[in-house]
Design an enzyme around this catalytic site. Sequence first.
Site, mmCIF file in Angstrom:
data_model
loop_
_atom_site.group_PDB
_atom_site.id
_atom_site.type_symbol
_atom_site.label_atom_id
_atom_site.label_comp_id
_atom_site.label_asym_id
_atom_site.label_seq_id
_atom_site.Cartn_x
_atom_site.Cartn_y
_atom_site.Cartn_z
ATOM 1 N N HIS A 53 0.854 -1.187 0.000
ATOM 2 C CA HIS A 53 0.000 0.000 0.000
ATOM 3 C C HIS A 53 0.894 1.242 0.000
ATOM 4 C CE1 HIS A 53 -3.360 2.618 0.825
ATOM 5 N NE2 HIS A 53 -2.620 3.195 1.763
ATOM 6 N N ASP B 126 0.837 5.176 -0.377
ATOM 7 C CA ASP B 126 0.079 6.415 -0.486
ATOM 8 C C ASP B 126 0.749 7.322 -1.510
ATOM 9 O OD1 ASP B 126 -2.067 6.204 1.518
ATOM 10 O OD2 ASP B 126 -0.424 5.996 2.930
ATOM 11 N N ASP C 218 -7.779 1.693 1.820
ATOM 12 C CA ASP C 218 -7.497 2.694 2.848
ATOM 13 C C ASP C 218 -8.348 3.948 2.727
ATOM 14 O OD1 ASP C 218 -6.109 3.724 5.065
ATOM 15 O OD2 ASP C 218 -4.678 4.760 3.810
ATOM 16 N N HIS D 75 -6.452 9.847 -1.394
ATOM 17 C CA HIS D 75 -7.129 9.871 -0.095
ATOM 18 C C HIS D 75 -6.304 10.425 1.067
ATOM 19 C CE1 HIS D 75 -5.390 5.653 0.064
ATOM 20 N NE2 HIS D 75 -5.010 6.134 1.225
#
Length: 1011
Positions: A263, A265, A375, A579
């Site tokens: 993951h 970001d 997420d 996000h």
Amino acid sequence: MHDDRKLVEGRLERVLRERIRPAIHPATTPLDVEIWSTPGEPVPVADGLAAPTRPITAGTAWGAPWGTSWFKVTGTVPAEWAGRTVEAVLDLGFTTRQPGFQCEGLVHLPDGTPVKGIHPLNSQVRVGSPVAGGEEVHWRIEAASNPDLEASGVPFQPTLLGEKATAGDAPLYVLGEMRLAVLDETVWNLVVDLEVLGELMAELPVDGARRWEILRAVSRSLDALDLQDVNATAAAARDELAGVLAAPAAPTAHRITAVGHAHIDSAWLWPLRETVRKVARTASNMTALIEDDPDFVFAMSQAQQFAWIKEHRPEVYARVKKAVADGRFVPAGGMWVESDTNMPGSEAMARQFVYGKRFFLEEFGLETDEAWLPDTFGFAAGLPQIIRAAGATRLLTQKISWSKTNPFPHHTFSWEGIDGSRVFTHFPPVDTYNCEMTGAQLAHAVRNFKEKGVATRSLAPTGFGDGGGGTTREMVARAARMRDLEGAPKVDWAAPADFFAEAEAEYPDPPVWVGELYLELHRATLTSQAGTKRGNRRSESLLTQAELWATTAAVRTEYTYPYEQLEAIWKTVLLHQFHDILPGSSIAWVHREARETYARIAEELQDIIGQAQSALAGDPSGGRELVFNSAPHTRRGIRAGGASARPGDGGAVTPVPREGGGYVLDNGLLRVEIDARGLVVSVYDRAARREAVAPGEAANLLQLHPDFPNQWDAWDVDSFYRNTGSDLTQVKDLSVEGSSVRVERVFGDSYVAQLLSVPADAKRLDIDTLVDWHETERFLKLSFPLDVKADRYASETQFGHVYRPTHQNTSWEWAKFEACNHRFVHLEEPGWGAALVNDATYGHDVTRTVRDGADAGTTTTVRASLLRAPRYPDPETDQGVHRFRHALVPGATIGDAVREGARINLPEHTVTGTAADIAPLVTVDDEAVVISAVKQADDRSGDLVVRLYEAHGGRATATVRVDGFAAERPVPTDLLERPLADAPQPAVADGGGWSLALRPFQMVTLRFGRG
């Protein structure tokens, strides 16, 4: 044998820590290390490879915040290591407190070929297996000294490290050992064996036979191990474990699909430019692991991240493309980024899938069938329809496990959106998107799984994210041992699509969840970083205007439609909906760049709009002023574009003094009274003969609350903030400014000025608010207590609206004490309603009280959230000047709310030219059917694409007409503008045009060929 259980478990822990793990590398030799640090931003790889270096030794400080250093690492494999497996262990100064969020690097060969990323818990690089001895090692490591913003161990502390200009230049890291080492694979495997069995043993029932079988096998294994010569006796120790590792799982064991995952970001506690490098490091790791292990499958979402690799590291991208072709490196999700889904507007949410899916199709020939959003901070109720319209049918998320009030009742279910569309949804019970394949995590997944008895499988996204480098060889080895192991779930590596196919096959009729997937956490992300949110809303509005006017001009004039420019801008806007950007939860650097980017985008889009409108208006010397109106709504229907010489709304009424102080605004439709405090004490709807403001209350009331959540400063607002607060009623100045009432206030270190006005021919109160904000840990709200008895209210979301209760009968309702709306909030009782529309805000709350006394009426209060002032991760969040525009619309139907919400976000433009009135390019004869986009087809064919939707929540039959070219019968398409074979075809309407029937909130994309 009568070994005490705790004695054996304690023995295992110490022997692993002090004897076995240190024996993984039985022989080491130091490498020579030199360093060169770039004084500014990262340099191209070729420059880093050629840069002059100086010697550096372990224990030396290096790495200014956000700096880049190139390490030259050289050495020779000792001849006596011939026949052994050799790797380098490269320690940049890592801490093992967490797998990422600190320094990291990418190892290159001298020619620039990437080898592998190095990270805190994944710092080894293979040299050879076996080696011949005498091999020369010559590597260059591009190392990023990214700050660990929680290095103190105390979370959420304000820090200046989040902006390069304030981070200083003191070195952050101390170089660790860089050594060549023999890898004893037998000892390494023994470690994995014992870790897996020890973790499994800890999760099994204390009085169960299997636990004791494992315990005794572990005890025998440790007895077989000579602690003075672990390497010589590791094989014998492994032999003692073979039997318990070979015992097969029960036929009813839960099945876990492991999906390699990292993951990443796209921005968060680092800027966008650093994510570009994080992705390259991780992709290098994962392609290397794919080559080493034949079963491993890795999935990566976010087309933007693939595009970054393609642009910046083509040599890494070549390896990725090969692994994708082999089915081992799987593009997942079909979105441009893992965006927020609450705040993006209708078209932006649709374009996330358009550009994401199209990238995967064009680059890899793959059609993804799932949305992958582990997420994201909750999921808007309009999303299922968008997923289906993009040609996908599935969704994976994880974040709902973070909800603090109500545990979500399902892990596999069907999610139904506002229009009735459903998507098969999985919410992994492992409760993490960074699974490490530990026994505790997998046992939790089995216990936690809510579909026991009707479904047997779940998914585990496996790997370290955000600079941790992805899946490790240890995770892969653990999964291999649990492929078929008694007492454990059965684990297999597979792509997300394979998991979903199997899950759907075994569970064809899952439970249905209707409406939004509200996250009971991170509610303040709807308000933090108001400048970022305003930039997003403005960009969305300008983009749809630019497409509309560019299309109209291209159809009717010689104007050339700017395909490439619009696509580039869309992708930039979509990136900033990630996000942790749009929600306002990134460092100062990210939001500073976002504001700069939005300003640049606005200039580009205004230029496109201006050129297209000028092309339509004709010779500017003609002197005729044409008003170009992009707002699609009239009281008779919907039009896309159009311009005329008529003025907009005829100006605004002039304020007159009010008895007792203040002013009155009255246009014959609406009478508004503003008292001496600058508060709105009456909004009287003359046609309905009723008052909008609750008795004894005041609207346009600014309220200030303390705002110090228990954790997650930029993310959270906790319910107790409402326990205390103050009404801002002191007025610095109350005066008339043109046709507006001007109200000025000073509070704390801040200043606010508002202009209140009423248009001459519209039933609304316009409120333009400017705030020079210099508060800390405060929450500013704008309150409207309305005399309306409403059990529910409507908030605009993508392609429609969602209803939420105004009461708090249950904990589910109570938990929604801060929620998201787009351009309007609407509430009504039978026969009369009211709307609050906005041009830049998202967060709001709605509460209700029953008044005491003979009146006993209900006051329903709508409050728009304007500003916060959290100190982490950006200690200067929202400091400075902000502008907000709201309008209160008394007597509003839901249609009025839709129309006024669009109007306030789509201002008129005036252009001088010789043209007569310019007819709209597209019209729809039912105001319930809203046009959300008019554009030229992405394939450059010149076809016209029109997207529209039913906006009122009822059924509609509308006639769509196109003016300006001979259009062929429209073809219904998906979001990627591909024909839908099974979609109802529009019928020829009486008087021309095409008739279209829509169900509530249905969104339809029509493609008109050029006849």
